[in-house]
Motif scaffolding. Sequence first.
Motif, mmCIF file in Angstrom:
data_model
loop_
_atom_site.group_PDB
_atom_site.id
_atom_site.type_symbol
_atom_site.label_atom_id
_atom_site.label_comp_id
_atom_site.label_asym_id
_atom_site.label_seq_id
_atom_site.Cartn_x
_atom_site.Cartn_y
_atom_site.Cartn_z
ATOM 1 N N LEU A 70 0.925 -1.277 -0.296
ATOM 2 C CA LEU A 70 0.048 -0.023 -0.153
ATOM 3 C C LEU A 70 0.788 1.310 -0.107
ATOM 4 C CD1 LEU A 70 -2.719 -0.993 2.777
ATOM 5 C CD2 LEU A 70 -3.030 -1.062 0.387
ATOM 6 N N TYR A 73 1.050 4.265 -2.709
ATOM 7 C CA TYR A 73 -0.300 5.176 -2.797
ATOM 8 C C TYR A 73 0.026 6.361 -1.605
ATOM 9 C CZ TYR A 73 -2.314 1.535 -5.333
ATOM 10 O OH TYR A 73 -2.610 0.610 -6.770
ATOM 11 N N ALA A 261 -5.984 1.613 5.189
ATOM 12 C CA ALA A 261 -6.851 2.019 3.889
ATOM 13 C C ALA A 261 -7.571 3.071 4.090
ATOM 14 C CB ALA A 261 -7.440 0.870 3.430
ATOM 15 N N ALA A 294 -10.530 1.578 -1.665
ATOM 16 C CA ALA A 294 -10.346 0.460 -0.918
ATOM 17 C C ALA A 294 -11.766 -0.305 -0.843
ATOM 18 C CB ALA A 294 -9.795 0.789 0.677
ATOM 19 N N LEU A 305 -7.802 -3.098 -3.499
ATOM 20 C CA LEU A 305 -7.813 -1.975 -4.302
ATOM 21 C C LEU A 305 -8.528 -1.978 -5.645
ATOM 22 C CD1 LEU A 305 -4.447 -0.711 -3.303
ATOM 23 C CD2 LEU A 305 -6.341 -0.382 -1.828
#
Length: 326
Positions: A70, A73, A261, A294, A305
């Motif tokens: 993750l 991002y 998320a 998410a 995702l």
Amino acid sequence: MTSPTPQAPVRRPTAADGFVVVDKPQGWTSHDVVGRLRRLAGTRKVGHAGTLDPMATGVLVLGIGKATRLLTYVVGADKDYDATVRLGVATTTDDAEGQVLSVAGPGAVEGVDRPALDAAVADLTGDIQQVPTSVSAIKVDGKRAYALARAGESVELRARPVTVSRFEVLAVRQVTATVADGGPDVPVVDIDVRVTVSSGTYVRALARDLGAALGTGGHLTALRRTRVGGYDLAGARTLDELEKQADADGTLATLPMAEAARATFPVRELDEDEVRALGYGQWVAPSGRPEVVAAISPSGELVALLEDTRRRGDDLARPVLVLAAH
């Protein structure tokens, strides 16, 4: 009598997949922090979202286990910084760790008034073209700019678009500073600022460009990152606090992936049929959002995702990353 065989250090239990937000101490590299977290988390699968210079302190987001997927991002999120810019001295690195390039005369520093300062700050606010600092990690002909600069080679980097959405002057102080061993103190102006910038913006370069615009030279003397995207100092812990917690509880606590998320992406709540489909890598109905979202299961687990796209004339959401198996 033979000496006892030294025992290997006991490995800590592996921490759960998730994020850890560290308040990085001054003098540590981001890689140093990753090394410490690998020991505390009992795994080598640790990464960070955006380097902080050794002189800087503050928010450093780290991912443990699957959560490292993750981080890419989080790297692109905007960031908040508190910083101190010193006018009157320019350095090779645009911060206090570099060698002095030039020292402005007293007249130049004392001639900086608040209207001129505010005008220069305004020119550096908004969508601007910024030349990165020469000691950045940007590659030039396959080599890092900082490696070339420290080897004495000339480094020319192209300006690139960045956004400075906030550049606020908090305080202005007339002080003196020693710029050379055994040399006299010289007058300088220290400016405390608070900035919000897009990913890829160098606060050191803002200090450099502010000094250039005012004709004094300038560099950064202090930098503290207070926010990265949805993560701020309120949720950050020092390395000592993390070690004490891990010692007390037996394993390092992490921010669960679903919570991480929610702080990074818009959220789409799934039903059980969608959970099963995504577990097989299948596409589902569109989310109706332009950005990555998410996908959270009814039980609160981060499943995937998703990104809306068109396939064979239909609007659908495709999984760009599947994190929970069927």
